[in-house]
Design an enzyme around this catalytic site. Structure first.
Site, PDB file in Angstrom:
ATOM      1  N   ALA A   1       8.664 -18.846 -13.275  1.00 14.05           N
ATOM      2  CA  ALA A   1       8.551 -17.401 -13.480  1.00 14.05           C
ATOM      3  C   ALA A   1       7.285 -16.911 -12.794  1.00 14.05           C
ATOM      4  CB  ALA A   1       8.504 -17.079 -14.969  1.00 14.05           C
TER       5      ALA A   1
ATOM      6  N   VAL B   1       2.551 -18.204 -19.853  1.00 13.73           N
ATOM      7  CA  VAL B   1       2.396 -19.289 -20.821  1.00 13.73           C
ATOM      8  C   VAL B   1       0.936 -19.634 -21.065  1.00 13.73           C
ATOM      9  CG1 VAL B   1       2.513 -21.184 -19.151  1.00 13.73           C
ATOM     10  CG2 VAL B   1       3.329 -21.547 -21.484  1.00 13.73           C
TER      11      VAL B   1
ATOM     12  N   ALA C   1       2.169 -18.608 -10.280  1.00 10.23           N
ATOM     13  CA  ALA C   1       3.162 -18.806 -11.335  1.00 10.23           C
ATOM     14  C   ALA C   1       2.597 -18.352 -12.667  1.00 10.23           C
ATOM     15  CB  ALA C   1       3.585 -20.262 -11.421  1.00 10.23           C
ATOM     16  N   ASP C   2       3.456 -17.739 -13.470  1.00 11.24           N
ATOM     17  CA  ASP C   2       3.085 -17.405 -14.837  1.00 11.24           C
ATOM     18  C   ASP C   2       3.656 -18.416 -15.827  1.00 11.24           C
ATOM     19  OD1 ASP C   2       1.856 -14.380 -15.253  1.00 11.24           O
ATOM     20  OD2 ASP C   2       2.862 -14.669 -13.344  1.00 11.24           O
ATOM     21  N   ARG C   3       4.707 -19.101 -15.429  1.00 10.03           N
ATOM     22  CA  ARG C   3       5.267 -20.168 -16.261  1.00 10.03           C
ATOM     23  C   ARG C   3       6.142 -21.064 -15.389  1.00 10.03           C
ATOM     24  NH1 ARG C   3       6.606 -20.424 -22.175  1.00 10.03           N
ATOM     25  NH2 ARG C   3       5.655 -18.352 -22.259  1.00 10.03           N
TER      26      ARG C   3
END
EC number: 5.3.1.23
Length: 424
Positions: free
Chosen positions: A290, A102, A280-282
């Site tokens: 995620a 994100v 975390a990526d999102r």
């Protein structure tokens, strides 16, 4: 491994000459090579190929690539310059290079917001360039400052947790993928917490009755970011660690937690895993997260150990109950820019799927007996032509997450209903 500080600088942006270079992470740990990013297209390819990775770093490279491209526009005559509409189309294209992360979308959408005061048919001018430049510089500087805050806040959470548990002695931390200087502007998120914790809680200088003894980075198949990148950073920092395969996690935790019959992996490596810290990526509104594929698995394993005080261990003569460590905190570490309040649950996160060959082959340099690096080779490890499922990420349900550490001094934990409140 000998190295210099610049080896751990993933992004190099020359603020005076407006030049961007990134460390090609596909060549680590055997070669330190910087590649130029001269356009949005260059950034798209580098992100897609994972020459740069880590949600914060991707966003920064994306923003700086826009600065470089717009700077190049200004060198052209007015009749050849692109318009605001052209630039918006390029930003939409760049977002698709890594849809799950994100941070990239947030950064590029912020730039699009800056462009709204102009008409679509306006050509790129100095004012537009300066606004984008100022935004990208602030994004980089804020990320670095926030990473250090994440490290400090994570350290405080660890100290408070172990104090409340009345824990004494050595402990270990497990992590996955790479969340350090190579994935951010510097210091890192999850690995930043590990750095800060080791600096404060080494055995010889800890002011507490406990100390950080060891780190266990997971290999992180199929791209091996843990093996290639996290070990590279830990080795550089001289933080004691042992690399493990992703499928060794349960066995390792059980081995280190068996108080009655501890079996050291190596000398002085008998400290229990008390924390699993991931990036975390999102992170969506309810706390579902995620992150790199395998993170969900780690949270499930931690949950099992936390909810099962005894494990049955079969000996030749009888079955015995072995007491195990039942207090492993699962921590997500990320800047607040990773929190996506527009997405309600993890079910709505788009998960990127990677090419099959990343799972069926291994890529790396040929090493001779002396350890010298030779040519890069691709080696097959699976039956040709088979069906492959290769998601880059998975989603960890918020129910399996103990805390979310950001740059905010307030660490997010769940309320009495088991829910996070991430509203900013």
């Amino acid at each position: 491994m000998s190295t210099t500080t610049r080896t751990l600088q993933a992004i190099k942006f020359d603020r005076n000459n407006i030049k961007l270079e990134i460390l090609d992470q596909l060549l680590l740990p055997y070669s330190t090579t910087y590649i130029p990013i001269t356009s949005i297209e260059d950034a798209f390819k580098a992100i897609k190929l994972m020459q740069v990775r880590g949600a914060p770093a991707i966003a920064i490279v994306g923003a700086f690539s826009v600065v470089v491209e717009v700077s190049n526009y200004l060198k052209q005559s007015d009749s050849n310059r692109k318009t605001i509409e052209n630039l918006n189309d390029s930003l939409d294209y760049l977002i698709t290079s890594r849809p799950t992360a994100v941070n990239l979308a947030n950064a590029l959408n912020d730039i699009k917001q800056l462009l709204q005061e102009f008409n679509d048919t306006d050509i790129i001018n100095e004012k537009i360039y300066q606004q984008i430049y100022d935004y990208a510089i602030a994004l980089y500087d804020e990320d670095l400052a926030n990473n250090k805050k994440i490290g400090e806040n994570g350290l405080k959470y660890i100290i408070n947790t172990l104090t409340e548990q009345n824990f004494k002695g050595p402990f270990s931390i497990m992590t996955i993928c790479n969340t350090g200087s190579l994935a951010t502007s510097g210091h890192g998120t999850a690995l930043g917490i590990i750095r800060s914790t080791y600096q404060a809680l080494q055995k010889n200088n800890s002011k507490e009755e406990f100390w950080l003894d060891h780190i266990y980075p997971c290999e992180t198949r199929p791209y091996n970011q843990g093996a290639k990148l996290t070990t590279y950073e830990l080795d550089y920092e001289q933080i004691p660690f042992t690399l493990i395969c992703d499928n060794m996690v349960s066995s390792l935790i059980n081995t280190l937690s068996d108080d009655d019959n501890k079996k050291p992996i190596k000398t002085n490596q008998i400290s229990p895993v008390k924390f699993i810290i991931v990036g975390a990526d999102r992170i969506v509104e309810n706390g579902d997260t995620a992150n790199k594929i395998g993170t969900f698995q780690l949270s499930t394993i931690a949950n099992f150990f936390n909810n099962n005080k005894f494990i049955q261990q079969q000996s030749k003569s009888n079955t015995t109950k072995t007491t195990i460590n039942k207090e492993i905190k699962f921590i997500v570490a990320a800047p607040k820019t990773t929190i996506d309040l527009n997405t309600k649950t993890g079910d709505d996160i788009v998960i990127e799927e990677r090419p099959a060959n990343e799972l069926t082959t291994l890529v790396g340099p040929l090493l001779n007996e002396a350890g010298d690096v030779g040519e890069k080779l691709t080696v097959g490890i699976a039956t040709p032509g088979i069906s492959v499922w290769n998601p880059a990420f998975d989603v960890t349900p918020h129910e399996l997450i103990d805390s979310i550490v950001t740059e905010d001094p307030h660490v997010f934990t769940k309320d009495e209903n088991g829910e996070f409140n991430l509203i900013k």
